[in-house]
Design a protein around this motif. Structure first.
Motif, PDB file in Angstrom:
ATOM      1  N   LYS A 147      15.391  -3.234  35.876  1.00  0.00           N
ATOM      2  CA  LYS A 147      14.245  -2.369  35.585  1.00  0.00           C
ATOM      3  C   LYS A 147      14.526  -0.943  36.027  1.00  0.00           C
ATOM      4  O   LYS A 147      14.214   0.022  35.320  1.00  0.00           O
ATOM      5  CB  LYS A 147      12.999  -2.908  36.280  1.00  0.00           C
ATOM      6  N   GLN A 148      15.140  -0.789  37.198  1.00  0.00           N
ATOM      7  CA  GLN A 148      15.493   0.540  37.676  1.00  0.00           C
ATOM      8  C   GLN A 148      16.492   1.211  36.759  1.00  0.00           C
ATOM      9  O   GLN A 148      16.415   2.421  36.512  1.00  0.00           O
ATOM     10  CB  GLN A 148      16.067   0.450  39.105  1.00  0.00           C
ATOM     11  N   GLN A 149      17.421   0.419  36.233  1.00  0.00           N
ATOM     12  CA  GLN A 149      18.411   0.958  35.315  1.00  0.00           C
ATOM     13  C   GLN A 149      17.760   1.447  34.032  1.00  0.00           C
ATOM     14  O   GLN A 149      18.087   2.524  33.516  1.00  0.00           O
ATOM     15  CB  GLN A 149      19.467  -0.112  35.000  1.00  0.00           C
ATOM     16  N   ARG A 150      16.810   0.671  33.516  1.00  0.00           N
ATOM     17  CA  ARG A 150      16.128   1.056  32.278  1.00  0.00           C
ATOM     18  C   ARG A 150      15.291   2.313  32.438  1.00  0.00           C
ATOM     19  O   ARG A 150      15.150   3.113  31.516  1.00  0.00           O
ATOM     20  CB  ARG A 150      15.236  -0.097  31.784  1.00  0.00           C
ATOM     21  N   ALA A 184      29.724 -12.107  36.101  1.00  0.00           N
ATOM     22  CA  ALA A 184      28.422 -12.316  36.727  1.00  0.00           C
ATOM     23  C   ALA A 184      28.037 -11.158  37.651  1.00  0.00           C
ATOM     24  O   ALA A 184      27.067 -11.261  38.401  1.00  0.00           O
ATOM     25  CB  ALA A 184      28.411 -13.624  37.510  1.00  0.00           C
ATOM     26  N   ARG A 185      28.797 -10.042  37.613  1.00  0.00           N
ATOM     27  CA  ARG A 185      28.403  -8.812  38.325  1.00  0.00           C
ATOM     28  C   ARG A 185      27.941  -7.807  37.271  1.00  0.00           C
ATOM     29  O   ARG A 185      28.744  -7.023  36.745  1.00  0.00           O
ATOM     30  CB  ARG A 185      29.565  -8.240  39.127  1.00  0.00           C
ATOM     31  N   PRO A 186      26.658  -7.796  36.945  1.00  0.00           N
ATOM     32  CA  PRO A 186      26.182  -6.978  35.822  1.00  0.00           C
ATOM     33  C   PRO A 186      26.068  -5.488  36.107  1.00  0.00           C
ATOM     34  O   PRO A 186      26.026  -4.690  35.164  1.00  0.00           O
ATOM     35  CB  PRO A 186      24.800  -7.578  35.526  1.00  0.00           C
ATOM     36  N   PHE A 187      26.056  -5.071  37.373  1.00  0.00           N
ATOM     37  CA  PHE A 187      25.695  -3.689  37.663  1.00  0.00           C
ATOM     38  C   PHE A 187      26.871  -2.810  38.080  1.00  0.00           C
ATOM     39  O   PHE A 187      26.694  -1.802  38.771  1.00  0.00           O
ATOM     40  CB  PHE A 187      24.564  -3.645  38.695  1.00  0.00           C
ATOM     41  N   VAL A 188      28.076  -3.188  37.651  1.00  0.00           N
ATOM     42  CA  VAL A 188      29.187  -2.251  37.753  1.00  0.00           C
ATOM     43  C   VAL A 188      28.857  -1.072  36.836  1.00  0.00           C
ATOM     44  O   VAL A 188      28.124  -1.216  35.850  1.00  0.00           O
ATOM     45  CB  VAL A 188      30.507  -2.928  37.331  1.00  0.00           C
ATOM     46  N   THR A 189      29.360   0.101  37.152  1.00  0.00           N
ATOM     47  CA  THR A 189      29.050   1.304  36.369  1.00  0.00           C
ATOM     48  C   THR A 189      30.327   2.036  35.972  1.00  0.00           C
ATOM     49  O   THR A 189      31.380   1.852  36.597  1.00  0.00           O
ATOM     50  CB  THR A 189      28.171   2.281  37.179  1.00  0.00           C
ATOM     51  N   ILE A 201      18.645 -11.048  32.070  1.00  0.00           N
ATOM     52  CA  ILE A 201      17.883 -10.208  32.996  1.00  0.00           C
ATOM     53  C   ILE A 201      17.467  -8.975  32.214  1.00  0.00           C
ATOM     54  O   ILE A 201      18.270  -8.379  31.508  1.00  0.00           O
ATOM     55  CB  ILE A 201      18.685  -9.824  34.252  1.00  0.00           C
ATOM     56  N   GLY A 202      16.199  -8.651  32.304  1.00  0.00           N
ATOM     57  CA  GLY A 202      15.704  -7.515  31.533  1.00  0.00           C
ATOM     58  C   GLY A 202      15.886  -7.698  30.044  1.00  0.00           C
ATOM     59  O   GLY A 202      16.079  -6.725  29.308  1.00  0.00           O
ATOM     60  N   ILE A 253      16.488 -10.399  42.318  1.00  0.00           N
ATOM     61  CA  ILE A 253      16.949  -9.068  42.714  1.00  0.00           C
ATOM     62  C   ILE A 253      17.499  -8.316  41.501  1.00  0.00           C
ATOM     63  O   ILE A 253      17.241  -7.116  41.318  1.00  0.00           O
ATOM     64  CB  ILE A 253      18.034  -9.191  43.803  1.00  0.00           C
ATOM     65  N   ALA A 254      18.229  -9.029  40.658  1.00  0.00           N
ATOM     66  CA  ALA A 254      18.820  -8.402  39.479  1.00  0.00           C
ATOM     67  C   ALA A 254      17.754  -7.878  38.523  1.00  0.00           C
ATOM     68  O   ALA A 254      17.939  -6.845  37.879  1.00  0.00           O
ATOM     69  CB  ALA A 254      19.726  -9.397  38.760  1.00  0.00           C
TER      70      ALA A 254
END
Length: 245
Positions: free
Chosen positions: A238-241, A118-123, A35-36, A232-233
């Motif tokens: 894209k928002q993260q970048r 498979a949960r890529p958007f933990v911070t 993704i991205g 969705i990911a």
């Protein structure tokens, strides 16, 4: 984030990347999809790499992908906190058990952060909140309150109750525990029927009688399970970048 307070424990992240992802309908495991322009798994590993709470990472994968993970993800993305590779089992709880056995004991207090690859958007911020919570509660689960009204049905599909949605949360990962607490809980669970075990908190709740605390995660902390999740990911990536995440 953790803030300025001194860190007083050894924290290990267990990142589970041994799943096959059959619901994706493709041959490639979901954690290795891009993704991205970056593998799903790399996003999660980077978050634990960047978190000041985390001292080391145990990466759990199937034997055939250990070298792939090392050469194509861990080394290229600078994930030097990965200190151990553990082989995944047939079921999630077996993979967790293999990882827990691979964590070396220390004289310090130890916590383990169990996370789905498979949960890529933990911070790092989510990880920091979980670290603060586990010190107080000994066991905590990252999640978010549900947005929709929830219905509980019987086996025939008839509604039997409508719980107050203010009290209903979607469980996410990481799920965080004192190391010896989750080790003992899972050791006991493995001697019983594990077919209905769907997350790590259930094991602690059932086997140890310990109350597990919910910690605010993020609605973006989704698990890649179906092709729609990939779409969705891509938006979240894209928002993260662009810094709008």
């Amino acid at each position: 984030m953790m803030g300025a307070e001194a860190k007083n424990a050894v924290c290990t992240a267990v990142v589970l990347a041994a799943g096959r992802g059959t619901r994706m309908g493709i041959s490639q495991a979901k954690q290795y999809l891009e993704i991205g322009g970056k593998p799903v798994l790399a996003y999660a590993l980077e978050a634990f790499q960047q978190s000041p709470a985390i001292d080391g990472i145990v990466l759990v994968t199937d034997r055939d992908h250990m070298e792939y993970c090392r050469t194509q993800i861990v080394e290229p993305y600078g994930i030097h906190k990965v200190s151990v590779y553990a082989e995944g089992g047939r079921e999630r709880y077996e993979s967790v058990w293999n990882a827990l056995k691979a964590i070396a004991p220390t004289p310090d207090r130890q916590y383990v952060f169990i996370h789905d690859g498979a949960r890529p958007f933990v911070t790092p911020e989510i990880i920091g909140r979980a670290y603060k919570a586990v010190q107080k509660w000994k066991a905590c689960v990252v999640g978010m309150p549900v947005k929709d009204t929830i219905k509980v049905t019987d086996a025939d599909g008839d509604i039997v109750s409508s719980p107050d949605r203010r009290l209903v949360w979607m469980a996410q990962t990481p799920q965080v525990f004192e190391l010896e607490l989750i080790r003992e809980a899972l050791r006991r669970q493995l001697m019983e029927d594990c077919s209905r075990i769907t997350d790590d908190a259930m094991v602690v709740e059932r086997q140890m009688g310990v109350r597990v605390h919910m910690v605010e995660g993020s609605y973006e902390n989704i698990k890649i399970t179906t092709p729609e999740d990939l779409d969705i990911a891509e938006v979240f990536a894209k928002q993260q970048r662009t810094g709008r995440f």
